[in-house]
Enzyme design. Structure first.
Site, PDB file in Angstrom:
ATOM      1  CG  ASP A 204      -1.892   1.144   1.214  1.00 33.85           C
ATOM      2  OD1 ASP A 204      -1.717   2.050   0.361  1.00 33.85           O
ATOM      3  OD2 ASP A 204      -2.815   1.152   2.045  1.00 33.85           O
ATOM      4  CB  THR A 230      -3.837   7.990  -2.898  1.00 33.93           C
ATOM      5  OG1 THR A 230      -2.566   8.393  -2.374  1.00 33.93           O
ATOM      6  CG2 THR A 230      -4.612   7.270  -1.828  1.00 33.93           C
ATOM      7  CE  LYS A 233      -3.257   9.630   0.917  1.00 39.82           C
ATOM      8  NZ  LYS A 233      -3.306   8.482   1.843  1.00 39.82           N
ATOM      9  NE  ARG A 239      -9.548  14.301  -2.455  1.00 36.25           N
ATOM     10  CZ  ARG A 239      -8.678  14.090  -1.463  1.00 36.25           C
ATOM     11  NH1 ARG A 239      -8.617  12.929  -0.862  1.00 36.25           N
ATOM     12  NH2 ARG A 239      -7.867  15.050  -1.057  1.00 36.25           N
TER      13      ARG A 239
HETATM   14  C1  LIG Z   1      -4.418   7.688   2.210  1.00 33.29           C
HETATM   15  C2  LIG Z   1      -4.264   6.222   2.367  1.00 33.29           C
HETATM   16  C3  LIG Z   1      -5.234   5.325   1.906  1.00 33.29           C
HETATM   17  C4  LIG Z   1      -6.618   5.748   1.486  1.00 33.29           C
HETATM   18  O1  LIG Z   1      -6.742   6.593   0.455  1.00 33.29           O
HETATM   19  P1  LIG Z   1      -8.186   7.285   0.198  1.00 33.29           P
HETATM   20  O2  LIG Z   1      -7.999   7.891  -1.137  1.00 33.29           O
HETATM   21  O3  LIG Z   1      -8.398   8.234   1.306  1.00 33.29           O
HETATM   22  O4  LIG Z   1      -9.198   6.205   0.175  1.00 33.29           O
HETATM   23  C5  LIG Z   1      -4.968   3.966   1.985  1.00 33.29           C
HETATM   24  N1  LIG Z   1      -3.821   3.516   2.485  1.00 33.29           N
HETATM   25  C6  LIG Z   1      -2.867   4.340   2.960  1.00 33.29           C
HETATM   26  C7  LIG Z   1      -1.617   3.760   3.505  1.00 33.29           C
HETATM   27  C8  LIG Z   1      -3.071   5.712   2.928  1.00 33.29           C
HETATM   28  O5  LIG Z   1      -2.130   6.507   3.418  1.00 33.29           O
END
Ligand SMILES: *Cc1c(COP(=O)(O)O)cnc(C)c1O
Length: 419
Positions: A204, A230, A233, A239
């Site tokens: 992730d 994502t 970020k 988004r």
């Molecule tokens: C931000 C994040 C997500 C979720 O992303 P969303 O777009 O808010 O659903 C999942 N895993 C990690 C590690 C994150 O930092």
């Protein structure tokens, strides 16, 4: 051809209430310091793609295999995006359709595990994400989650413990990646452990994929079965979510995103992801990614110099977790005090926190937004000073002074130029 795109005056005429909020949010974002580690300022080009008529198009399925007619143009956008993702990350397959990071993770679970299966992930209290097994999330409700954490001595992931827990529990899938872990992750080590117990390795990479794109930290792509992330970020796109995987898993991943977990893709967002991937392939973006890390390290030293403890002693990435116990102020109170000084950051639990998560003993800070604004190491020490004073003061007048100084700082580095 003329772009039929956002004309803000139309919104102002038709719905002044919402138009006013959008302007107020723009003003909030650019008149203060944005230190939320998961946020960034996306480019006008990405915003233009997001605000386009591609939002109107139904395109369930994948390029060349849609459930709807009229997809010839959006097919081209998605194919370009997929090619750019494969090229940028050296991946065998890419899926740009997940609506968010959580949606990408849901699809990874859908592809590789079934309810009741054992999944291993980082404990939430040590930095894992809700989708890594929180009892209020689908992951915790439908799967048998076993967790690993960090060592108390140095706040680092203990690979020996990861191995021991994996051998003991034989998970079908092992997840690495977190929301509040400032250090590099040993992807080769996780691969070895996954192979040893016959588990799928899911990374992730939501937080740090932008640093990978900018070649500022090592990539998980060669090691992982699937990488979920994502796009909004550090990567600085719209988004949304994305997945990369080995060719052998391509069909499984695509079917898990659609039709298993999602309906029609957001084609305006898919096109905007393609734009962001193009931007992230440039030397300018690579320089940005490296600066994000240098800035985070400078900010951490500035806070450490002022008596706050960086969890794990520092950072290798864009974010830092700061234990502020020594100030006598809780994370929750620090968040409020910084907010009064126009500094936006979040309270965060630290490993082995004595406080409940809603109070927390730490704050999390990140440098993606301020680096996009063009700030460098010199500004990080100014920011550390502003945070330190805001956290330690209970005086609204002092917070008003800090707010003025914050406004002055950001006005020299505008997030979006004022018209
Ligand atoms: C931000 C994040 C997500 C979720 O992303 P969303 O777009 O808010 O659903 C999942 N895993 C990690 C590690 C994150 O930092």
């Amino acid at each position: 051809m003329v772009f039929w795109g956002p004309d803000f005056s139309e919104l102002q005429q038709e719905d002044p209430e919402i138009a006013e909020i959008i302007l107020a949010e723009l003003e909030r974002a650019r008149s203060g310091l944005q230190l939320i580690a998961s946020e960034n300022f996306t480019s006008p080009a990405v915003l233009a793609a997001l605000g386009s008529t591609l939002s109107n198009k139904y395109a369930e399925g994948y390029p060349g295999k849609r459930y709807y007619g009229g997809c010839s143009e959006v097919d081209r956008a998605e194919l370009i995006g997929i090619e750019r993702a494969k090229e940028l990350f050296g991946a065998e397959h890419a899926n740009l359709q997940p609506h968010s990071g959580a949606s990408a993770n849901i699809a990874a679970y859908g592809a590789f595990v079934a309810p009741g299966d054992t999944v291993m992930a980082m404990s939430l209290s040590h930095g894992g994400h809700l989708t890594h097994g929180s009892p209020v999330n689908f992951s915790g409700k439908w799967f048998n989650i076993v967790s690993y954490g960090v060592r108390p001595e140095d706040d680092l992931i203990d690979m020996e413990e990861v191995r021991r827990i994996a051998i003991e529990n034989k998970p079908k899938m092992i997840i690495c990646g977190a929301t509040a872990y400032p250090r590099l992750i040993d992807f080769a080590g996780f691969r070895d452990i996954a192979d040893e117990v016959g588990a799928i390795m899911m990374v992730d990479a939501a937080h740090f994929i932008g640093l990978v794109a900018g070649k500022a930290i090592p990539s998980p792509v060669p090691y992982a079965d699937v990488v979920c992330f994502t796009t909004h970020k550090v990567l600085r796109g719209p988004r949304g979510g994305m997945m990369l995987c080995k060719a052998e898993h391509a069909a499984k991943i695509d079917k898990a995103v659609f039709p298993m977990m999602q309906g029609g893709p957001l084609m305006h967002a898919v096109a905007a992801k393609a734009v962001a991937l193009k931007e992230a392939s440039t030397p300018e973006y690579q320089a940005y990614a490296k600066q994000v890390i240098l800035n985070a390290q400078a900010l951490v030293s500035g806070l450490a110099d002022r008596g706050m403890r960086p969890v794990s002693g520092g950072t290798d990435t864009h974010l830092a977790l700061i234990d502020i116990t020594s100030t006598g102020v809780t994370g929750a109170e620090a968040e409020i005090r910084c907010d009064a000084g126009r500094i936006t950051l979040n309270k965060n639990a630290i490993p082995f926190d004595q406080q409940p998560p809603s109070i927390a003993s730490g704050i999390r800070v990140g440098t993606p937004s301020v680096t996009t604004q063009g700030m460098g190491i010199a500004q990080m020490d100014v920011i550390a000073d502003l945070i330190d004073r805001a956290v330690r003061s209970a005086d609204p007048q002092e917070h008003a002074v800090i707010a003025k100084q914050t406004e002055q700082l950001v006005s020299d580095f505008p997030a979006y130029a004022r018209g």
